[in-house]
Design an enzyme around this catalytic site. Structure first.
Site, PDB file in Angstrom:
ATOM      1  N   TRP A  21       0.751  -1.209  -0.031  1.00 25.24           N
ATOM      2  CA  TRP A  21       0.055  -0.095  -0.099  1.00 25.24           C
ATOM      3  C   TRP A  21       0.810   1.270  -0.156  1.00 25.24           C
ATOM      4  CZ3 TRP A  21       1.830   2.512   4.169  1.00 25.24           C
ATOM      5  CH2 TRP A  21       2.601   1.911   5.071  1.00 25.24           C
ATOM      6  N   GLU A  75      10.451  -8.182  -3.402  1.00 27.42           N
ATOM      7  CA  GLU A  75      11.063  -6.771  -2.922  1.00 27.42           C
ATOM      8  C   GLU A  75      10.497  -6.802  -1.460  1.00 27.42           C
ATOM      9  OE1 GLU A  75      12.073  -4.827  -5.373  1.00 27.42           O
ATOM     10  OE2 GLU A  75      11.779  -5.699  -7.501  1.00 27.42           O
ATOM     11  N   CYS A  79       9.966   1.796   1.684  1.00 31.43           N
ATOM     12  CA  CYS A  79      11.210   0.829   1.828  1.00 31.43           C
ATOM     13  C   CYS A  79      12.502   1.309   1.649  1.00 31.43           C
ATOM     14  CB  CYS A  79      11.054  -0.378   0.756  1.00 31.43           C
ATOM     15  SG  CYS A  79      11.074   0.156  -0.913  1.00 31.43           S
ATOM     16  N   GLU A  93      12.808  -3.177  10.863  1.00 35.90           N
ATOM     17  CA  GLU A  93      12.299  -1.976  10.087  1.00 35.90           C
ATOM     18  C   GLU A  93      11.069  -1.304  10.926  1.00 35.90           C
ATOM     19  OE1 GLU A  93       9.599  -3.098   6.687  1.00 35.90           O
ATOM     20  OE2 GLU A  93      11.023  -1.646   5.358  1.00 35.90           O
TER      21      GLU A  93
HETATM   22  P1  NAD Z   1       2.621  -6.862   3.439  1.00 37.38           P
HETATM   23  O1  NAD Z   1       3.557  -8.028   3.189  1.00 37.38           O
HETATM   24  O2  NAD Z   1       1.656  -6.984   4.766  1.00 37.38           O
HETATM   25  O3  NAD Z   1       1.525  -7.127   2.353  1.00 37.38           O
HETATM   26  C1  NAD Z   1       1.786  -6.950   0.887  1.00 37.38           C
HETATM   27  C2  NAD Z   1       0.862  -7.488  -0.044  1.00 37.38           C
HETATM   28  O4  NAD Z   1       1.104  -8.842   0.077  1.00 37.38           O
HETATM   29  C3  NAD Z   1      -0.472  -7.256   0.323  1.00 37.38           C
HETATM   30  O5  NAD Z   1      -1.290  -6.934  -1.068  1.00 37.38           O
HETATM   31  C4  NAD Z   1      -1.072  -8.197   0.976  1.00 37.38           C
HETATM   32  O6  NAD Z   1      -2.524  -8.512   0.929  1.00 37.38           O
HETATM   33  C5  NAD Z   1      -0.147  -9.382   0.527  1.00 37.38           C
HETATM   34  N1  NAD Z   1      -0.076 -10.667   1.280  1.00 37.38           N
HETATM   35  C6  NAD Z   1       0.513 -10.521   2.627  1.00 37.38           C
HETATM   36  N2  NAD Z   1       0.757 -11.768   2.922  1.00 37.38           N
HETATM   37  C7  NAD Z   1       0.485 -12.753   2.001  1.00 37.38           C
HETATM   38  C8  NAD Z   1       0.512 -14.034   1.793  1.00 37.38           C
HETATM   39  N3  NAD Z   1       0.847 -14.855   2.687  1.00 37.38           N
HETATM   40  N4  NAD Z   1       0.240 -14.612   0.628  1.00 37.38           N
HETATM   41  C9  NAD Z   1      -0.024 -13.672  -0.569  1.00 37.38           C
HETATM   42  N5  NAD Z   1      -0.166 -12.385  -0.580  1.00 37.38           N
HETATM   43  C10 NAD Z   1      -0.040 -11.708   0.831  1.00 37.38           C
HETATM   44  O7  NAD Z   1       3.226  -5.761   3.291  1.00 37.38           O
HETATM   45  P2  NAD Z   1       2.796  -4.345   3.398  1.00 37.38           P
HETATM   46  O8  NAD Z   1       2.650  -3.747   4.708  1.00 37.38           O
HETATM   47  O9  NAD Z   1       1.608  -3.942   2.245  1.00 37.38           O
HETATM   48  O10 NAD Z   1       4.092  -3.339   2.778  1.00 37.38           O
HETATM   49  C11 NAD Z   1       4.862  -2.988   3.735  1.00 37.38           C
HETATM   50  C12 NAD Z   1       6.287  -3.494   3.504  1.00 37.38           C
HETATM   51  O11 NAD Z   1       6.748  -3.636   2.197  1.00 37.38           O
HETATM   52  C13 NAD Z   1       7.381  -2.925   3.976  1.00 37.38           C
HETATM   53  O12 NAD Z   1       8.184  -4.157   4.702  1.00 37.38           O
HETATM   54  C14 NAD Z   1       8.202  -2.335   2.892  1.00 37.38           C
HETATM   55  O13 NAD Z   1       9.763  -2.164   3.070  1.00 37.38           O
HETATM   56  C15 NAD Z   1       8.078  -3.207   1.917  1.00 37.38           C
HETATM   57  N6  NAD Z   1       8.371  -2.694   0.394  1.00 37.38           N
HETATM   58  C16 NAD Z   1       9.386  -3.287  -0.221  1.00 37.38           C
HETATM   59  C17 NAD Z   1       9.612  -2.615  -1.267  1.00 37.38           C
HETATM   60  C18 NAD Z   1      10.815  -2.749  -2.183  1.00 37.38           C
HETATM   61  O14 NAD Z   1      10.689  -2.544  -3.536  1.00 37.38           O
HETATM   62  N7  NAD Z   1      11.619  -3.532  -1.794  1.00 37.38           N
HETATM   63  C19 NAD Z   1       8.555  -1.554  -1.892  1.00 37.38           C
HETATM   64  C20 NAD Z   1       7.679  -1.117  -1.163  1.00 37.38           C
HETATM   65  C21 NAD Z   1       7.362  -1.797   0.103  1.00 37.38           C
END
Ligand code: NAD
Length: 530
Positions: free
Chosen positions: A143, A240, A274, A373
């Site tokens: 998000w 990522e 991130c 983080e």
């Molecule tokens: P999150 O892992 O909670 O969710 C990300 C997405 O994955 C959501 O759409 C969620 O519904 C889905 N999801 C979660 N668990 C899942 C599972 N078991 N199976 C399938 N789908 C699943 O992360 P978030 O809170 O949305 O995002 C924040 C995190 O993302 C932070 O750690 C941030 O650093 C990282 N991030 C990394 C990058 C990068 O390019 N490296 C970019 C943006 C965000």
């Protein structure tokens, strides 16, 4: 999207006001599989389109995004609380630049390549490497950059001939649906880009579906689960994940530029990037006190408020879970001896999930704020004795996404950059590179693997296929059947002829030639040369 009363819904909440912006269905396995099947069907036609045809669609999409920039920016600002300026500058420019870059470069970058072979035995062969689409690419998105992250991935994937099923975060589903609407408005054929809404369970169903590739952006815990889920089908994936990006500030760093850069890097998107500056190592020098004072002054001047208000510098956190995590990191640090130099408090009186931009000092690696983080508006600063100590501490992390180095002498800074264990090291700037389509993006260690964007990202989205054409003719290849003593002598001779010591090469040549052209009929052993 029509929402029927029987469906289970998720609410999209404005984190600046806690008001409900909309409701979308949580799609189940049946629906996810149906959408993936529709995407597979669309792929059959889409893969046959030429780069020029696809570039036309991408051009239309760029126009539609630019035309609707105000609506998109406002929706982003409402749904995730990002200041409007950031919605324009860090969410829209990346996808728009990606359109232009792909239109101008993709076909050239993925032109067939001919490969020259060094082994003389292969001289009758021509080898071509060609780049072909893979099929249906699943994208599971977070998000925090709810438009630019999935949009840039979609553009890259469809430009090379794949189709896409996107699952946006449950915290930003309306932006996901907006992406679907934009693709439709650009005239993309049905199901080339599909958007499914839902929670982690929906994401799980997508990761277990029949995909040619999965791109997951999110938390480390999410990535670990997704990798296990994708394993059943051996679906290749890129991850990522999170970061704990260090800023190494050398004593000769330009004062004003560095302080402004660090403040922006730590507090943009309320620290929920991130690639945020999550920890600072300030190498002791004559400017140390001045730098701390300037950082405090700049931070204290930032205006906290709703994303949609023009004057807001820092918006809210996404939800109460994130707010609680930031509070916990501050409490943990203060409990272990850290001092708060600016901010330090939550501001729920403002109506949403607000936390003041905060500077902490006297921190160390026993504290969560330096090792986990935070994903919030905290800038912990550790004053260190020298550059080596700064590098050692910066590398003392489970993450390896990005790092920044702030310095006057650029050659020195480059040496530090080379010593840091990360996917991206930026000197005298931060955070800009994700939005730049020419630059590779990705991490090491628990920050994930795979590279997106740039030609490395394109290679990740295609089948790199080798075609070999042999024009030799004749009766048979020297390494084909039948085997026998002669063939063994030939092999030994060949190795000495090509790779042996100079003195052994002539006898190697004789052994090779003398045994290479024996009987070729199956069942007959090679004649051995005398
Ligand atoms: P999150 O892992 O909670 O969710 C990300 C997405 O994955 C959501 O759409 C969620 O519904 C889905 N999801 C979660 N668990 C899942 C599972 N078991 N199976 C399938 N789908 C699943 O992360 P978030 O809170 O949305 O995002 C924040 C995190 O993302 C932070 O750690 C941030 O650093 C990282 N991030 C990394 C990058 C990068 O390019 N490296 C970019 C943006 C965000």
């Amino acid at each position: 999207m029509v929402v029927t009363s029987s469906e289970i819904l998720i609410e999209s909440i404005n984190p600046s006001t806690k008001e409900v912006l909309g409701r979308v269905p949580i799609m189940g396995k049946g629906k996810v599989d149906e959408v993936v099947a529709a995407s597979q069907k669309a792929y059959e036609m889409w893969q046959l389109t030429s780069y020029k045809q696809r570039a036309k669609y991408i051009g239309k999409l760029r126009q539609v995004i630019a035309d609707q920039a105000d609506d998109i920016a406002r929706l982003i600002s409402e749904e995730v609380g990002k200041p409007l300026a950031e919605a324009y500058l860090s969410e829209l420019t990346g996808p728009l630049d990606t359109c232009t870059w792909l239109i101008e470069n993709c076909e050239k970058l993925l032109n067939d390549q001919t490969i020259t072979l060094s082994n003389p035995l292969l001289s009758s062969k021509q080898s071509i490497v060609t780049f072909e689409p893979l099929g249906v690419v699943g994208i599971i998105a977070p998000w925090n950059y709810p438009f630019s992250i999935p949009m840039m991935a979609i553009l890259m994937a469809i430009m090379v001939g794949n189709t896409v099923v996107l699952k946006p975060s449950e915290k930003s589903p309306l932006i996901g649906l907006k992406i679907a609407e934009l693709c439709q408005a650009a005239g993309l054929p049905p199901s080339v880009v599909e958007v499914i809404t839902g929670d982690r369970e929906t994401g799980k169903f997508l990761s277990e579906a029949n995909l040619a590739k999965l791109i997951f952006t999110g938390s480390v815990q999410g990535g670990q689960k997704v990798m296990a889920q994708a394993a059943a089908n051996l679906t290749p994936l890129s991850l990522e994940l999170g970061g704990k990006d260090a800023a190494v500030v050398l004593p000769d760093a330009p004062l004003d530029w560095t302080c402004r850069g660090l403040v922006w890097g730590a507090f943009t998107n309320a620290g929920q990037a991130c690639a945020s500056v999550e920890r600072v190592y300030l190498v002791k020098g004559k400017n140390t006190e001045k730098m701390l004072a300037k950082l405090v002054k700049l931070t204290s001047a930032l205006k906290l408020g709703a994303g949609t208000a023009d004057s807001t510098d820092v918006g809210p956190l996404i939800d109460e879970v994130q707010l609680a995590k930031v509070k916990e990191h501050v409490e943990d640090a203060v409990g272990k001896g850290a001092r708060i130099l600016a901010g330090g408090h939550s501001r729920e009186d403002l109506g949403g999930y607000f936390f003041e931009p905060t500077i902490l000092t006297d921190v160390n690696h026993t504290m969560k704020v330096m090792t986990e983080e935070t994903f919030g508006p905290l800038m912990p600063i550790m004053v260190v004795e020298n550059e080596d100590q700064a590098v050692e501490l910066a590398n003392d992390s489970q993450y390896g996404l990005c790092a920044t180095i702030w310095a006057g002498k650029l050659e020195r800074a480059e040496c530090v950059a080379r010593d840091l264990n990360v996917g991206t090291a930026l000197i005298n700037d931060c955070l800009f590179s994700h939005a730049t389509p020419q630059l590779p993006w990705g991490g090491i260690k628990k920050s994930g693997f795979g590279r997106s964007h740039s030609y490395f990202g394109l290679y990740d989205l295609v089948n790199i296929k080798h075609i070999s054409i042999d024009s030799a003719g004749g009766s048979h290849r020297v390494w084909w059947y039948p085997y026998g003593k002669g063939k063994i002598k030939m092999g030994k001779g060949g190795i000495q002829m090509l790779h042996g010591r100079m003195a052994n090469r002539p006898s190697g040549l004789l052994n090779f030639v003398g045994n290479a052209f024996g009987q070729a009929e199956p069942g007959e052993e090679n004649k051995e040369s005398k």
